[in-house]
Design a protein around this motif. Structure first.
Motif, PDB file in Angstrom:
ATOM      1  N   LEU A   1       2.988  -7.618  -4.780  1.00 21.34           N
ATOM      2  CA  LEU A   1       2.481  -6.744  -5.835  1.00 21.34           C
ATOM      3  C   LEU A   1       0.956  -6.671  -5.799  1.00 21.34           C
ATOM      4  N   ALA A   2       0.299  -7.790  -5.537  1.00 17.73           N
ATOM      5  CA  ALA A   2      -1.167  -7.779  -5.440  1.00 17.73           C
ATOM      6  C   ALA A   2      -1.620  -6.886  -4.296  1.00 17.73           C
ATOM      7  N   LEU A   3      -0.915  -6.965  -3.164  1.00 19.23           N
ATOM      8  CA  LEU A   3      -1.283  -6.135  -2.021  1.00 19.23           C
ATOM      9  C   LEU A   3      -1.034  -4.668  -2.306  1.00 19.23           C
ATOM     10  N   SER A   4       0.036  -4.352  -3.046  1.00 18.07           N
ATOM     11  CA  SER A   4       0.313  -2.954  -3.384  1.00 18.07           C
ATOM     12  C   SER A   4      -0.790  -2.362  -4.251  1.00 18.07           C
ATOM     13  N   ARG A   5      -1.462  -3.231  -5.016  1.00 18.40           N
ATOM     14  CA  ARG A   5      -2.592  -2.788  -5.849  1.00 18.40           C
ATOM     15  C   ARG A   5      -3.917  -2.979  -5.127  1.00 18.40           C
ATOM     16  N   ARG A   6      -3.886  -3.645  -3.971  1.00 22.62           N
ATOM     17  CA  ARG A   6      -5.087  -4.004  -3.208  1.00 22.62           C
ATOM     18  C   ARG A   6      -6.018  -4.872  -4.026  1.00 22.62           C
TER      19      ARG A   6
ATOM     20  N   GLU B   1      11.507  -6.778  -9.358  1.00 21.31           N
ATOM     21  CA  GLU B   1      12.778  -7.319  -9.838  1.00 21.31           C
ATOM     22  C   GLU B   1      12.755  -8.843  -9.811  1.00 21.31           C
ATOM     23  N   ILE B   2      12.164  -9.405  -8.766  1.00 21.34           N
ATOM     24  CA  ILE B   2      12.087 -10.857  -8.661  1.00 21.34           C
ATOM     25  C   ILE B   2      11.222 -11.436  -9.771  1.00 21.34           C
ATOM     26  N   ILE B   3      10.064 -10.824 -10.015  1.00 25.75           N
ATOM     27  CA  ILE B   3       9.166 -11.300 -11.068  1.00 25.75           C
ATOM     28  C   ILE B   3       9.846 -11.216 -12.430  1.00 25.75           C
ATOM     29  N   ALA B   4      10.552 -10.111 -12.666  1.00 26.58           N
ATOM     30  CA  ALA B   4      11.214  -9.933 -13.962  1.00 26.58           C
ATOM     31  C   ALA B   4      12.321 -10.954 -14.178  1.00 26.58           C
ATOM     32  N   ALA B   5      12.991 -11.352 -13.095  1.00 23.16           N
ATOM     33  CA  ALA B   5      14.125 -12.273 -13.212  1.00 23.16           C
ATOM     34  C   ALA B   5      13.731 -13.725 -13.002  1.00 23.16           C
ATOM     35  N   ALA B   6      12.447 -13.978 -12.710  1.00 27.90           N
ATOM     36  CA  ALA B   6      12.025 -15.333 -12.354  1.00 27.90           C
ATOM     37  C   ALA B   6      12.298 -16.302 -13.490  1.00 27.90           C
ATOM     38  N   PRO B   7      12.775 -17.493 -13.165  1.00 28.10           N
ATOM     39  CA  PRO B   7      13.014 -18.512 -14.200  1.00 28.10           C
ATOM     40  C   PRO B   7      11.710 -18.938 -14.838  1.00 28.10           C
TER      41      PRO B   7
ATOM     42  N   VAL C   1      -2.812   4.575  10.173  1.00 30.33           N
ATOM     43  CA  VAL C   1      -1.636   3.921  10.751  1.00 30.33           C
ATOM     44  C   VAL C   1      -1.631   2.440  10.381  1.00 30.33           C
ATOM     45  N   ILE C   2      -2.785   1.809  10.500  1.00 34.81           N
ATOM     46  CA  ILE C   2      -2.896   0.385  10.162  1.00 34.81           C
ATOM     47  C   ILE C   2      -2.601   0.159   8.679  1.00 34.81           C
ATOM     48  N   GLU C   3      -3.205   0.983   7.829  1.00 34.16           N
ATOM     49  CA  GLU C   3      -2.999   0.810   6.387  1.00 34.16           C
ATOM     50  C   GLU C   3      -1.539   0.998   6.012  1.00 34.16           C
ATOM     51  N   ALA C   4      -0.906   2.023   6.572  1.00 32.09           N
ATOM     52  CA  ALA C   4       0.506   2.269   6.260  1.00 32.09           C
ATOM     53  C   ALA C   4       1.383   1.118   6.720  1.00 32.09           C
ATOM     54  N   ALA C   5       1.046   0.524   7.853  1.00 29.76           N
ATOM     55  CA  ALA C   5       1.867  -0.567   8.388  1.00 29.76           C
ATOM     56  C   ALA C   5       1.765  -1.821   7.536  1.00 29.76           C
ATOM     57  N   TYR C   6       0.623  -2.040   6.915  1.00 29.45           N
ATOM     58  CA  TYR C   6       0.401  -3.285   6.194  1.00 29.45           C
ATOM     59  C   TYR C   6       0.589  -3.198   4.693  1.00 29.45           C
ATOM     60  N   LEU C   7       0.602  -2.010   4.124  1.00 32.08           N
ATOM     61  CA  LEU C   7       0.891  -1.897   2.704  1.00 32.08           C
ATOM     62  C   LEU C   7       2.394  -2.075   2.461  1.00 32.08           C
ATOM     63  N   PRO C   8       2.792  -2.698   1.368  1.00 29.36           N
ATOM     64  CA  PRO C   8       4.227  -2.843   1.076  1.00 29.36           C
ATOM     65  C   PRO C   8       4.884  -1.474   0.905  1.00 29.36           C
ATOM     66  N   THR C   9       6.118  -1.385   1.346  1.00 28.39           N
ATOM     67  CA  THR C   9       6.877  -0.154   1.152  1.00 28.39           C
ATOM     68  C   THR C   9       7.321  -0.059  -0.313  1.00 28.39           C
ATOM     69  N   PRO C  10       7.675   1.144  -0.775  1.00 30.27           N
ATOM     70  CA  PRO C  10       8.191   1.257  -2.145  1.00 30.27           C
ATOM     71  C   PRO C  10       9.369   0.332  -2.409  1.00 30.27           C
ATOM     72  N   ALA C  11      10.249   0.170  -1.427  1.00 31.10           N
ATOM     73  CA  ALA C  11      11.398  -0.719  -1.604  1.00 31.10           C
ATOM     74  C   ALA C  11      10.949  -2.166  -1.773  1.00 31.10           C
ATOM     75  N   GLU C  12       9.924  -2.576  -1.016  1.00 30.00           N
ATOM     76  CA  GLU C  12       9.419  -3.945  -1.138  1.00 30.00           C
ATOM     77  C   GLU C  12       8.763  -4.175  -2.497  1.00 30.00           C
ATOM     78  N   VAL C  13       8.061  -3.162  -2.997  1.00 31.30           N
ATOM     79  CA  VAL C  13       7.433  -3.281  -4.307  1.00 31.30           C
ATOM     80  C   VAL C  13       8.487  -3.381  -5.404  1.00 31.30           C
ATOM     81  N   THR C  14       9.518  -2.546  -5.302  1.00 28.09           N
ATOM     82  CA  THR C  14      10.605  -2.588  -6.289  1.00 28.09           C
ATOM     83  C   THR C  14      11.290  -3.949  -6.292  1.00 28.09           C
ATOM     84  N   ALA C  15      11.590  -4.467  -5.093  1.00 22.93           N
ATOM     85  CA  ALA C  15      12.236  -5.777  -4.996  1.00 22.93           C
ATOM     86  C   ALA C  15      11.351  -6.871  -5.575  1.00 22.93           C
TER      87      ALA C  15
END
Length: 282
Positions: A274-279, A242-248, A225-239
């Motif tokens: 992204l770092a947290l999604s990879r741990r 997108e931010i990294i790809a579009a970064a100036p 439960v703790i791990e699921a709550a603190y890992l980024p959601t798929p939507a957060e990872v996708t966003a």
């Protein structure tokens, strides 16, 4: 000591810390394979006075060799006679990854432990109004200190509060102190009800919104439960991608087609996601 030191990071980013009584070696053995990122063997609150010596000896024997996961030990109170015995028995053991110091109220307590021979990484538990008021000074007391966190049961009793939300100021104080000292974001204190996992998930979501990262647990069923709550959601990872790809490429800023504003701070937050999604530490 100065706060301008690199944050400590080894291995994957930990999200779960599982407490287990030091006088129950059979439980410790199971905890090592329960899925926690870190196991905390408790010599303090979870052990009766007449079992302290046995808990210390059993833990020292366990730590004569490295374990499958990092093992921290919460020693007894620093203002009592048992903490010195704990440190003497455990310091320098190959299996010891850290000492958790309970009820810390001053930076001098950190320095005293850190300057002993074979001092391992230290983690301070702030469990009183005095500890919270000294949070930044404690967090910057010595380079051996690798993290701070709250002990909310004792803090609640010290403050005389009954509403959980009354602790939010102290929680934010700890998060800010850790960040200012360039320490990892603190984990949340334990959730005492091991059966109500929905309440645990809601509490973790609140803790995450305050800036905590991960949580201590008192039963293996709480870990997923703790791990699921603190890992980024798929939507957060996708966003974040997108931010990294579009970064100036310069220090400027831009607006994405969907209206989101991207600048250096937004990019930094996306990189942390992204770092947290990879741990993996940033």
């Amino acid at each position: 000591m100065t706060a301008n030191r690199p944050a400590h990071s080894t291995g994957k980013i930990p999200l779960t810390w599982l407490y287990v009584p030091g006088d129950r070696p059979e439980r410790v053995a199971k905890a090592l394979y329960a899925g926690a990122d870190v196991v905390i063997v408790d010599l303090e609150d979870a052990v009766a006075p007449d079992r302290k010596a046995y808990a210390r000896a059993a833990t020292a024997e366990l730590l004569t060799e490295r374990q499958p996961v990092p093992v921290h030990v919460r020693i007894n109170a620093l203002n009592g006679p048992l903490s010195a015995l704990d440190i003497e028995a455990l310091a320098g053991r190959p299996g010891l990854s850290g000492l958790r110091l309970p009820k810390v109220t001053s930076p001098a307590q950190i320095t005293e432990v850190a300057e002993r021979a074979d001092a391992p990484p230290l983690f301070a538990l702030l469990e009183s109004a005095a500890g919270v008021e000294q949070a930044y000074a404690i967090a910057t007391a010595h380079a051996c200190l690798r993290g701070i966190s709250l002990g909310e049961a004792d803090l609640r009793a010290d403050l005389g509060v009954t509403l959980d939300s009354a602790l939010d100021w102290s929680r934010s104080r700890i998060v800010c102190a850790a960040r200012a000292a360039r320490l990892p974001a603190p984990p949340q204190s334990v959730h005492p009800d091991i059966h109500d996992l929905d309440a645990l998930a809601a509490s973790c979501a609140h803790g995450r919104s305050l800036g905590f990262l991960g949580r201590a647990a008192i039963h293996p069923r709480q870990l997923p439960v703790i791990e699921a709550a603190y890992l980024p959601t798929p939507a957060e990872v996708t966003a974040a991608r997108e931010i990294i790809a579009a970064a100036p490429t310069d220090t400027g800023a831009l607006a994405l087609p969907d209206g989101r504003f991207v600048d250096a701070a937004v990019v930094s937050a996306a990189e942390r996601t992204l770092a947290l999604s990879r741990r993996t530490p940033t």
